[in-house]
Design a protein around this motif. Structure first.
Motif, PDB file in Angstrom:
ATOM      1  N   MET A  13       0.839  -1.198   0.000  1.00  0.00           N
ATOM      2  CA  MET A  13       0.000   0.000   0.000  1.00  0.00           C
ATOM      3  C   MET A  13       0.875   1.249   0.000  1.00  0.00           C
ATOM      4  SD  MET A  13      -2.928  -0.956   2.805  1.00  0.00           S
ATOM      5  CE  MET A  13      -3.518   0.750   2.792  1.00  0.00           C
ATOM      6  N   PRO A  14       0.464   2.286  -0.726  1.00  0.00           N
ATOM      7  CA  PRO A  14       1.238   3.521  -0.713  1.00  0.00           C
ATOM      8  C   PRO A  14       1.126   4.208   0.642  1.00  0.00           C
ATOM      9  CG  PRO A  14      -0.820   3.801  -1.908  1.00  0.00           C
ATOM     10  CD  PRO A  14      -0.700   2.342  -1.617  1.00  0.00           C
ATOM     11  N   ASP A  15       2.120   5.028   0.951  1.00  0.00           N
ATOM     12  CA  ASP A  15       2.130   5.746   2.224  1.00  0.00           C
ATOM     13  C   ASP A  15       1.285   7.009   2.069  1.00  0.00           C
ATOM     14  OD1 ASP A  15       2.571   6.787   4.667  1.00  0.00           O
ATOM     15  OD2 ASP A  15       4.687   7.241   4.376  1.00  0.00           O
ATOM     16  N   THR A  16      -0.002   6.906   2.396  1.00  0.00           N
ATOM     17  CA  THR A  16      -0.891   8.049   2.315  1.00  0.00           C
ATOM     18  C   THR A  16      -0.997   8.702   3.682  1.00  0.00           C
ATOM     19  OG1 THR A  16      -2.778   6.616   2.731  1.00  0.00           O
ATOM     20  CG2 THR A  16      -2.185   7.005   0.437  1.00  0.00           C
ATOM     21  N   THR A  17      -1.736   9.787   3.749  1.00  0.00           N
ATOM     22  CA  THR A  17      -1.939  10.474   5.030  1.00  0.00           C
ATOM     23  C   THR A  17      -3.437  10.532   5.337  1.00  0.00           C
ATOM     24  OG1 THR A  17      -2.006  12.640   3.954  1.00  0.00           O
ATOM     25  CG2 THR A  17       0.144  11.865   4.772  1.00  0.00           C
ATOM     26  N   MET A  18      -3.740  10.733   6.597  1.00  0.00           N
ATOM     27  CA  MET A  18      -5.132  10.860   7.043  1.00  0.00           C
ATOM     28  C   MET A  18      -5.151  11.596   8.365  1.00  0.00           C
ATOM     29  SD  MET A  18      -5.964   6.981   8.440  1.00  0.00           S
ATOM     30  CE  MET A  18      -6.041   6.342   6.788  1.00  0.00           C
ATOM     31  N   GLU A  19      -6.319  12.008   8.787  1.00  0.00           N
ATOM     32  CA  GLU A  19      -6.453  12.630  10.101  1.00  0.00           C
ATOM     33  C   GLU A  19      -6.298  11.565  11.184  1.00  0.00           C
ATOM     34  OE1 GLU A  19      -9.417  16.366   9.403  1.00  0.00           O
ATOM     35  OE2 GLU A  19     -10.261  14.362   9.113  1.00  0.00           O
ATOM     36  N   PHE A  20      -5.697  11.968  12.286  1.00  0.00           N
ATOM     37  CA  PHE A  20      -5.366  11.004  13.332  1.00  0.00           C
ATOM     38  C   PHE A  20      -6.618  10.305  13.863  1.00  0.00           C
ATOM     39  CE2 PHE A  20      -4.091  10.233  17.930  1.00  0.00           C
ATOM     40  CZ  PHE A  20      -3.429   9.053  17.638  1.00  0.00           C
ATOM     41  N   ALA A  21      -7.725  11.033  14.021  1.00  0.00           N
ATOM     42  CA  ALA A  21      -8.950  10.397  14.505  1.00  0.00           C
ATOM     43  C   ALA A  21      -9.408   9.306  13.541  1.00  0.00           C
ATOM     44  CB  ALA A  21     -10.052  11.440  14.692  1.00  0.00           C
ATOM     45  N   LYS A  22      -9.245   9.541  12.256  1.00  0.00           N
ATOM     46  CA  LYS A  22      -9.593   8.525  11.263  1.00  0.00           C
ATOM     47  C   LYS A  22      -8.678   7.321  11.407  1.00  0.00           C
ATOM     48  CE  LYS A  22     -11.469   6.813   7.501  1.00  0.00           C
ATOM     49  NZ  LYS A  22     -12.832   6.217   7.526  1.00  0.00           N
ATOM     50  N   TYR A  23      -7.407   7.558  11.686  1.00  0.00           N
ATOM     51  CA  TYR A  23      -6.466   6.458  11.909  1.00  0.00           C
ATOM     52  C   TYR A  23      -6.925   5.604  13.093  1.00  0.00           C
ATOM     53  CZ  TYR A  23      -2.114   3.930  12.731  1.00  0.00           C
ATOM     54  OH  TYR A  23      -1.187   2.928  12.904  1.00  0.00           O
ATOM     55  N   ILE A  24      -7.325   6.257  14.196  1.00  0.00           N
ATOM     56  CA  ILE A  24      -7.784   5.513  15.373  1.00  0.00           C
ATOM     57  C   ILE A  24      -8.996   4.656  15.014  1.00  0.00           C
ATOM     58  CG2 ILE A  24      -8.827   5.746  17.662  1.00  0.00           C
ATOM     59  CD1 ILE A  24      -7.146   8.250  18.081  1.00  0.00           C
ATOM     60  N   VAL A  25      -9.935   5.244  14.289  1.00  0.00           N
ATOM     61  CA  VAL A  25     -11.138   4.507  13.893  1.00  0.00           C
ATOM     62  C   VAL A  25     -10.774   3.273  13.078  1.00  0.00           C
ATOM     63  CG1 VAL A  25     -13.154   4.619  12.365  1.00  0.00           C
ATOM     64  CG2 VAL A  25     -12.755   6.426  14.056  1.00  0.00           C
ATOM     65  N   GLU A  26      -9.868   3.426  12.116  1.00  0.00           N
ATOM     66  CA  GLU A  26      -9.482   2.294  11.280  1.00  0.00           C
ATOM     67  C   GLU A  26      -8.760   1.225  12.102  1.00  0.00           C
ATOM     68  OE1 GLU A  26     -10.415   1.804   8.134  1.00  0.00           O
ATOM     69  OE2 GLU A  26     -11.540   3.668   8.410  1.00  0.00           O
ATOM     70  N   ARG A  27      -7.946   1.650  13.063  1.00  0.00           N
ATOM     71  CA  ARG A  27      -7.240   0.687  13.923  1.00  0.00           C
ATOM     72  C   ARG A  27      -8.238  -0.101  14.774  1.00  0.00           C
ATOM     73  NH1 ARG A  27      -2.786  -1.881  12.710  1.00  0.00           N
ATOM     74  NH2 ARG A  27      -0.872  -1.176  13.693  1.00  0.00           N
ATOM     75  N   LEU A  28      -9.221   0.601  15.311  1.00  0.00           N
ATOM     76  CA  LEU A  28     -10.217  -0.073  16.145  1.00  0.00           C
ATOM     77  C   LEU A  28     -10.997  -1.106  15.334  1.00  0.00           C
ATOM     78  CD1 LEU A  28     -11.620   2.861  18.313  1.00  0.00           C
ATOM     79  CD2 LEU A  28      -9.802   1.250  18.873  1.00  0.00           C
ATOM     80  N   LYS A  29     -11.325  -0.773  14.120  1.00  0.00           N
ATOM     81  CA  LYS A  29     -12.063  -1.711  13.269  1.00  0.00           C
ATOM     82  C   LYS A  29     -11.217  -2.946  12.965  1.00  0.00           C
ATOM     83  CE  LYS A  29     -13.321   1.190  10.005  1.00  0.00           C
ATOM     84  NZ  LYS A  29     -14.012   1.712   8.794  1.00  0.00           N
ATOM     85  N   GLN A  30      -9.903  -2.785  12.873  1.00  0.00           N
ATOM     86  CA  GLN A  30      -9.034  -3.937  12.632  1.00  0.00           C
ATOM     87  C   GLN A  30      -9.083  -4.944  13.773  1.00  0.00           C
ATOM     88  OE1 GLN A  30      -5.132  -2.325  11.833  1.00  0.00           O
ATOM     89  NE2 GLN A  30      -5.588  -1.924   9.680  1.00  0.00           N
ATOM     90  N   THR A  31      -9.444  -4.503  14.972  1.00  0.00           N
ATOM     91  CA  THR A  31      -9.549  -5.415  16.114  1.00  0.00           C
ATOM     92  C   THR A  31     -10.883  -6.155  16.143  1.00  0.00           C
ATOM     93  OG1 THR A  31     -10.551  -3.824  17.663  1.00  0.00           O
ATOM     94  CG2 THR A  31      -8.134  -3.815  17.465  1.00  0.00           C
ATOM     95  N   GLY A  32     -11.815  -5.783  15.290  1.00  0.00           N
ATOM     96  CA  GLY A  32     -13.128  -6.413  15.280  1.00  0.00           C
ATOM     97  C   GLY A  32     -14.173  -5.697  16.106  1.00  0.00           C
ATOM     98  N   VAL A  33     -13.803  -4.576  16.695  1.00  0.00           N
ATOM     99  CA  VAL A  33     -14.755  -3.805  17.491  1.00  0.00           C
ATOM    100  C   VAL A  33     -15.832  -3.207  16.586  1.00  0.00           C
ATOM    101  CG1 VAL A  33     -14.996  -1.629  18.753  1.00  0.00           C
ATOM    102  CG2 VAL A  33     -13.232  -3.247  19.412  1.00  0.00           C
ATOM    103  N   LYS A  34     -17.088  -3.252  17.072  1.00  0.00           N
ATOM    104  CA  LYS A  34     -18.178  -2.598  16.341  1.00  0.00           C
ATOM    105  C   LYS A  34     -18.978  -1.623  17.201  1.00  0.00           C
ATOM    106  CE  LYS A  34     -18.830  -6.263  12.927  1.00  0.00           C
ATOM    107  NZ  LYS A  34     -19.778  -7.254  12.326  1.00  0.00           N
ATOM    108  N   GLN A  35     -18.933  -1.817  18.512  1.00  0.00           N
ATOM    109  CA  GLN A  35     -19.695  -0.966  19.428  1.00  0.00           C
ATOM    110  C   GLN A  35     -18.728  -0.104  20.241  1.00  0.00           C
ATOM    111  OE1 GLN A  35     -22.952  -1.360  18.967  1.00  0.00           O
ATOM    112  NE2 GLN A  35     -22.781  -3.275  17.824  1.00  0.00           N
ATOM    113  N   ILE A  36     -19.051   1.179  20.352  1.00  0.00           N
ATOM    114  CA  ILE A  36     -18.241   2.097  21.153  1.00  0.00           C
ATOM    115  C   ILE A  36     -19.117   2.637  22.274  1.00  0.00           C
ATOM    116  CG2 ILE A  36     -16.762   4.133  21.146  1.00  0.00           C
ATOM    117  CD1 ILE A  36     -15.750   1.954  19.300  1.00  0.00           C
ATOM    118  N   PHE A  37     -18.678   2.432  23.508  1.00  0.00           N
ATOM    119  CA  PHE A  37     -19.459   2.825  24.676  1.00  0.00           C
ATOM    120  C   PHE A  37     -18.955   4.158  25.229  1.00  0.00           C
ATOM    121  CE2 PHE A  37     -19.347  -1.763  24.285  1.00  0.00           C
ATOM    122  CZ  PHE A  37     -20.698  -2.088  24.326  1.00  0.00           C
ATOM    123  N   GLY A  38     -19.837   4.898  25.879  1.00  0.00           N
ATOM    124  CA  GLY A  38     -19.396   6.140  26.492  1.00  0.00           C
ATOM    125  C   GLY A  38     -20.497   7.177  26.575  1.00  0.00           C
ATOM    126  N   VAL A  39     -20.081   8.380  26.946  1.00  0.00           N
ATOM    127  CA  VAL A  39     -20.978   9.525  27.101  1.00  0.00           C
ATOM    128  C   VAL A  39     -20.321  10.726  26.419  1.00  0.00           C
ATOM    129  CG1 VAL A  39     -22.099  11.065  28.781  1.00  0.00           C
ATOM    130  CG2 VAL A  39     -21.856   8.620  29.292  1.00  0.00           C
TER     131      VAL A  39
END
Length: 615
Positions: free
Chosen positions: A1-27
């Motif tokens: 894959m080419p070395d692209t850039t993205m916003e850090f929050a988007k990076y976190i979201v993509e990392r979380l999805k790689q773990t299989g998480v689908k539900q995010i809990f909180g307030v």
């Protein structure tokens, strides 16, 4: 894959999805709102939205248990994160990978020591809260300490904390400043695979698999004393040979399954081992239902002195105990009355193995157990085959609870209740119990072969089960096979977290909520203060809860029942419509005040003795 850039929050979201998480809990809170936009706009992740942060932490705990992997909790700085800490502490205590992401003020505002809302008005306002979480976290990503001029460092620090959370199966903490949310970072890190919680860790990871705040045994042994550090596979091979030799010489071997066996996904491997070798197996209260309790080789639930007599006698007469994932807390061990001689015990942990009196800190349950299957199977041919027992035979022997004849009177008493609901469970049900009459009542009851059982036996935070039921039900929704989620909670415990039933309705979930109405804190009364005012509660009208919490436009149908006699409950459990999980149901069981399961009565006596210094 080419070395692209993205916003850090988007990076976190993509990392979380790689773990299989689908539900995010909180307030939501103003310091995390921009990050929540990324979650809400994602097509895979679902923002659950809890009634409060404590409930959100409980829900994340329950989700991680059923999912068998990561759960994510998002709160805001200060007021939000502190509200969640009790729930996070329970996940640490009982070994669950919960990633706690805290939206925080920008790095610029923190460096200027601005007097912001949600701060303490002290010089340590911006470090005090993370310091509080330090003792509850296996790793911390304090992004406020990373220079915004080097945003790729955000990625490195975040990924390391996520890896530790997954590897150690413990909570981890991420402080996400507002200006880091939109920082531009490289996407290259997404190409680096994350560890599976059930995969064997590397030696580098083993160095860190110790409780927070304690030095690594590896570093202490090999670095302070200058010893040569052997390869982990050499040590594991040696340990497996030692265990096989002990097993070969044993005449009455058993396997004892405890909590951490589930946390690291060892259930299937243990089942393979006991079946291949024909070894009798037992569980502890925290290990309940990890293996099939209808299996012919299952011997019962062992908790030291608080065990059924035939179970206790067989376990304590064994001369080889493979103790998998042991967690010998007071309620899990009959107030430390487990009587197993270390000389013939093998204890498998996530950061060390104990064979007899020797410790092997470079080994891990995920390395050792798979190799044991072949090693012990090679020995089994010289042994006499173990005779299995049917469930009916176990009942006759008193190894498990039986469905008793109706006790005198019509009241729903514990002696009758738990075997009765045990016979009502379906094969793959998810069963959650509050620490109290329900968790102790189900201990001797054999659960269906593919049921999942959860109770917070060690941390024992009152009200945990209601939030955990929300998380468990959401995890069940992600599975292909539909499973019922069933909660048993006391009327006192329910009052602490009752709001989360509203979230269940809002999210369209259909759990069965059994509320044991026995007029107060029965477990406390059994320990101390049988007639004390402090063990009393304000009685709710439980039949008004679902209409109130569902509101005028409920997202899911609901129904409530109040059951006062054995016959009423018996008829309800046989009703075909009741057995279809197509709505959320609250079943109020009116029970006599002062009645309790025998296992709770005995444990309460042991606890009271311990609290009085053993007198």
């Amino acid at each position: 894959m080419p070395d692209t850039t993205m916003e850090f929050a988007k990076y976190i979201v993509e990392r979380l999805k790689q773990t299989g998480v689908k539900q995010i809990f909180g307030v939501p809170g103003d310091y995390n709102l921009e990050f929540l936009d990324y979650i809400e706009n994602d097509s895979v992740l679902n923002w659950v939205g809890n009634a409060n942060e404590l409930n959100a932490a409980y829900a994340a705990d329950g989700y991680a248990r059923i999912k068998g992997g990561l759960a994510v909790l998002v709160t805001t700085f200060g007021v939000g994160e502190l509200s969640a800490l009790n729930g996070v502490a329970g996940s640490l205590s009982e070994r669950l990978p919960v990633l706690h992401i805290v939206g925080a003020p920008s790095t610029r505002m923190q460096r200027s020591h601005a007097l912001l809302h949600h701060t303490l008005n002290t010089p340590s306002s911006f470090t005090a809260f993370s310091d509080m979480s330090k003792q509850l976290s296996c790793s911390m990503a304090l992004l406020n300490q990373v220079s915004p001029d080097t945003p790729n460092a955000f990625v490195d620090v975040f990924d390391e904390t996520l890896r530790q959370c997954l590897t150690q199966c413990r909570p981890a903490y991420v402080e996400l400043p507002m200006d880091a949310v939109r920082a531009i970072v490289s996407s290259r890190g997404l190409q680096v695979p994350l560890p599976e919680p059930h995969a064997a860790p590397s030696l580098d990871a083993l160095r860190q698999l110790t409780p927070p705040g304690t030095p690594s045994p590896i570093n202490r042994l090999y670095k302070e004393f200058g010893y040569f550090e052997p390869k982990p596979d050499v040590v594991t091979e040696h340990v497996v040979k030692l265990i096989a030799k002990l097993y070969e010489n044993a005449k009455r071997p058993i396997v004892l399954v405890d909590a951490c066996a589930a946390r690291f996904g060892m259930g299937p491997i243990i089942r393979h081992l006991v079946e291949a070798c024909g070894i009798r197996f037992f569980t502890t209260p925290m290990g309940k239902a990890i293996l099939d309790e209808h299996h012919p080789l299952y011997g019962g639930c062992y908790a030291g002195r608080n065990s059924l007599a035939p179970v206790r006698e067989e376990v304590e007469a064994s001369d080889f105990v493979l103790y998998v994932g042991s967690l010998k807390s007071d309620f899990n061990s009959g107030s430390f009355s487990v009587h197993i001689d270390d000389a013939h015990a093998v204890k498998l942990h996530s950061y060390t193995t104990q064979v007899g009196y020797a410790q092997f800190p470079t080994t891990d349950i995920r390395h050792v157990l798979p190799q044991l299957v072949g090693a012990l199977e090679a020995v089994k041919s010289a042994r006499s085959p173990t005779v299995g027992e049917s469930l009916e035979e176990k009942m006759k022997q008193g190894r498990v609870a039986t469905l008793v004849d109706r006790p005198e009177g019509k009241d729903i008493v514990h002696k009758w209740l738990w075997p009765r609901v045990g016979s009502w469970f379906h094969d793959n049900d998810i069963i959650i119990t509050e620490t109290g009459t329900s968790s102790f009542g189900l201990l001797p009851v054999p659960l269906p072969s593919h049921a999942t059982y959860s109770a917070q036996v060690l941390w024992g935070s009152i009200g945990w089960s209601v939030g955990a039921t929300l998380g468990a039900a959401l995890a069940a929704e992600e599975e292909e096979d539909k499973r019922r989620t069933i909660l048993f909670v006391g009327d006192g415990s329910l009052q602490l977290t009752v709001q989360e039933i509203g979230t269940m309705v809002r999210r369209g979930l259909h759990p069965y909520l059994f509320v044991l109405n026995n007029d107060g804190y029965e477990i406390e009364r059994q320990i101390h203060g049988r007639t004390a005012e402090y063990n009393n509660i304000q009685l709710y009208d439980h039949q008004l809860l679902l209409p109130f919490l569902a509101g005028k436009n409920p997202a899911t149908p609901f129904e409530s029942h109040v059951v006062r006699t054995q016959d009423e409950l018996h008829r309800l459990l046989l009703d075909e419509k009741f057995n279809i999980p197509d709505r959320i149901r609250l079943i109020e069981l009116v029970m006599p005040k002062g009645d309790a399961p025998e296992t709770l009565i005995f444990q309460a006596r042991l606890t009271a003795e311990a609290n009085n210094g053993g007198h």
